[in-house]
Structure formats: structure tokens, C-alpha cells
Design a protein around this motif. Structure first.
Motif, PDB file in Angstrom:
ATOM      1  N   LYS A  14     -13.479   7.384   2.973  1.00 17.29           N
ATOM      2  CA  LYS A  14     -13.833   8.801   2.858  1.00 17.29           C
ATOM      3  C   LYS A  14     -13.166   9.439   1.643  1.00 17.29           C
ATOM      4  O   LYS A  14     -13.809  10.133   0.857  1.00 17.29           O
ATOM      5  CB  LYS A  14     -13.440   9.538   4.127  1.00 17.29           C
ATOM      6  CG  LYS A  14     -13.768  11.019   4.122  1.00 17.29           C
ATOM      7  CD  LYS A  14     -13.365  11.651   5.455  1.00 17.29           C
ATOM      8  CE  LYS A  14     -13.612  13.121   5.474  1.00 17.29           C
ATOM      9  NZ  LYS A  14     -12.589  13.896   4.801  1.00 17.29           N
ATOM     10  N   GLY A  21      -0.348   4.077   6.713  1.00 18.62           N
ATOM     11  CA  GLY A  21      -0.789   4.728   7.940  1.00 18.62           C
ATOM     12  C   GLY A  21      -2.227   5.187   7.913  1.00 18.62           C
ATOM     13  O   GLY A  21      -2.733   5.743   8.883  1.00 18.62           O
ATOM     14  N   MET A  22      -2.925   4.968   6.802  1.00 19.71           N
ATOM     15  CA  MET A  22      -4.294   5.434   6.673  1.00 19.71           C
ATOM     16  C   MET A  22      -5.254   4.378   7.208  1.00 19.71           C
ATOM     17  O   MET A  22      -5.076   3.189   6.949  1.00 19.71           O
ATOM     18  CB  MET A  22      -4.619   5.730   5.208  1.00 19.71           C
ATOM     19  CG  MET A  22      -6.006   6.302   4.982  1.00 19.71           C
ATOM     20  SD  MET A  22      -6.351   6.681   3.253  1.00 19.71           S
ATOM     21  CE  MET A  22      -5.481   8.218   3.080  1.00 19.71           C
ATOM     22  N   SER A  23      -6.261   4.824   7.952  1.00 17.98           N
ATOM     23  CA  SER A  23      -7.259   3.880   8.454  1.00 17.98           C
ATOM     24  C   SER A  23      -8.199   3.473   7.320  1.00 17.98           C
ATOM     25  O   SER A  23      -8.296   4.146   6.291  1.00 17.98           O
ATOM     26  CB  SER A  23      -8.071   4.503   9.590  1.00 17.98           C
ATOM     27  OG  SER A  23      -8.962   5.484   9.094  1.00 17.98           O
ATOM     28  N   TYR A  24      -8.899   2.399   7.541  1.00 18.51           N
ATOM     29  CA  TYR A  24      -9.895   1.916   6.584  1.00 18.51           C
ATOM     30  C   TYR A  24     -10.929   3.013   6.317  1.00 18.51           C
ATOM     31  O   TYR A  24     -11.273   3.293   5.175  1.00 18.51           O
ATOM     32  CB  TYR A  24     -10.557   0.670   7.174  1.00 18.51           C
ATOM     33  CG  TYR A  24     -11.651   0.081   6.341  1.00 18.51           C
ATOM     34  CD1 TYR A  24     -11.365  -0.669   5.208  1.00 18.51           C
ATOM     35  CD2 TYR A  24     -12.988   0.265   6.692  1.00 18.51           C
ATOM     36  CE1 TYR A  24     -12.371  -1.223   4.444  1.00 18.51           C
ATOM     37  CE2 TYR A  24     -14.002  -0.283   5.933  1.00 18.51           C
ATOM     38  CZ  TYR A  24     -13.685  -1.023   4.814  1.00 18.51           C
ATOM     39  OH  TYR A  24     -14.695  -1.562   4.058  1.00 18.51           O
ATOM     40  N   GLU A  25     -11.385   3.641   7.387  1.00 25.63           N
ATOM     41  CA  GLU A  25     -12.392   4.686   7.274  1.00 25.63           C
ATOM     42  C   GLU A  25     -11.883   5.898   6.501  1.00 25.63           C
ATOM     43  O   GLU A  25     -12.624   6.481   5.701  1.00 25.63           O
ATOM     44  CB  GLU A  25     -12.873   5.112   8.668  1.00 25.63           C
ATOM     45  CG  GLU A  25     -13.652   4.044   9.402  1.00 25.63           C
ATOM     46  CD  GLU A  25     -12.784   2.979  10.073  1.00 25.63           C
ATOM     47  OE1 GLU A  25     -13.343   2.014  10.601  1.00 25.63           O
ATOM     48  OE2 GLU A  25     -11.543   3.103  10.063  1.00 25.63           O
ATOM     49  N   GLN A  26     -10.636   6.274   6.708  1.00 21.59           N
ATOM     50  CA  GLN A  26     -10.058   7.384   5.955  1.00 21.59           C
ATOM     51  C   GLN A  26     -10.002   7.053   4.464  1.00 21.59           C
ATOM     52  O   GLN A  26     -10.261   7.919   3.626  1.00 21.59           O
ATOM     53  CB  GLN A  26      -8.658   7.709   6.461  1.00 21.59           C
ATOM     54  CG  GLN A  26      -8.639   8.382   7.805  1.00 21.59           C
ATOM     55  CD  GLN A  26      -7.229   8.451   8.380  1.00 21.59           C
ATOM     56  OE1 GLN A  26      -6.473   7.481   8.321  1.00 21.59           O
ATOM     57  NE2 GLN A  26      -6.887   9.598   8.943  1.00 21.59           N
ATOM     58  N   TYR A  73      -0.323   3.853   1.281  1.00 22.91           N
ATOM     59  CA  TYR A  73      -0.866   4.559   2.440  1.00 22.91           C
ATOM     60  C   TYR A  73      -0.996   3.637   3.650  1.00 22.91           C
ATOM     61  O   TYR A  73      -2.090   3.427   4.165  1.00 22.91           O
ATOM     62  CB  TYR A  73      -2.236   5.160   2.090  1.00 22.91           C
ATOM     63  CG  TYR A  73      -2.170   6.026   0.864  1.00 22.91           C
ATOM     64  CD1 TYR A  73      -1.717   7.337   0.949  1.00 22.91           C
ATOM     65  CD2 TYR A  73      -2.509   5.520  -0.388  1.00 22.91           C
ATOM     66  CE1 TYR A  73      -1.626   8.136  -0.176  1.00 22.91           C
ATOM     67  CE2 TYR A  73      -2.427   6.318  -1.521  1.00 22.91           C
ATOM     68  CZ  TYR A  73      -1.986   7.613  -1.409  1.00 22.91           C
ATOM     69  OH  TYR A  73      -1.891   8.396  -2.526  1.00 22.91           O
ATOM     70  N   SER A 131       0.824  -1.200   0.000  1.00 17.80           N
ATOM     71  CA  SER A 131       0.000   0.000   0.000  1.00 17.80           C
ATOM     72  C   SER A 131       0.862   1.256   0.000  1.00 17.80           C
ATOM     73  O   SER A 131       1.905   1.310   0.651  1.00 17.80           O
ATOM     74  CB  SER A 131      -0.900   0.019   1.242  1.00 17.80           C
ATOM     75  OG  SER A 131      -1.594   1.246   1.323  1.00 17.80           O
TER      76      SER A 131
END
Length: 55
Positions: free
Chosen positions: A38, A30-35, A28, A26
Motif C-alpha cells: 500500500k 513490524g509492517m505487514s506485507y500488505e501495508q 520496517y 528491514s
């Protein structure tokens, strides 16, 4: 709410996501699933012009 992306743009993004799932690389981590959800939805509806994966 209007979808401003073409079917092809959406399918291309889904294919890129599938490739990342397969490789585990990935851009990203450090990005959450929710981020991620969005950002993708904002891109699909045109609130964000930058592609969620391509820089």
C-alpha cells in the motif's frame, strides 16, 4: 490513475528492496506485507510524497 515517479525512481526502490531481502535488515520489521504494498503504490502514484524506504 497516473504514475508520477520516473522509471529510475522505481528501479532505485526495487534495488533497495532487493538489498533488504539479501541482508534481512528491514527498517520496517513490524509492517505487514500488505501495508508495504500500500505504501509503495501510494508513493508511485503520488498520493504520498515521502519515499517509502528513505526517511
Amino acid at each position: 490513475m497516473n504514475i508520477v515517479r520516473t522509471d529510475q525512481e522505481i528501479w532505485d526502490l526495487l534495488n533497495q528492496c532487493a538489498e533488504v531481502e539479501e541482508t534481512g535488515s528491514s527498517n520496517y520489521p513490524g509492517m505487514s506485507y500488505e501495508q508495504g504494498i500500500k505504501v509503495a503504490i501510494e508513493w508511485i502514484i503520488g498520493d504520498v510524497k515521502d519515499h517509502p524506504i528513505n526517511d
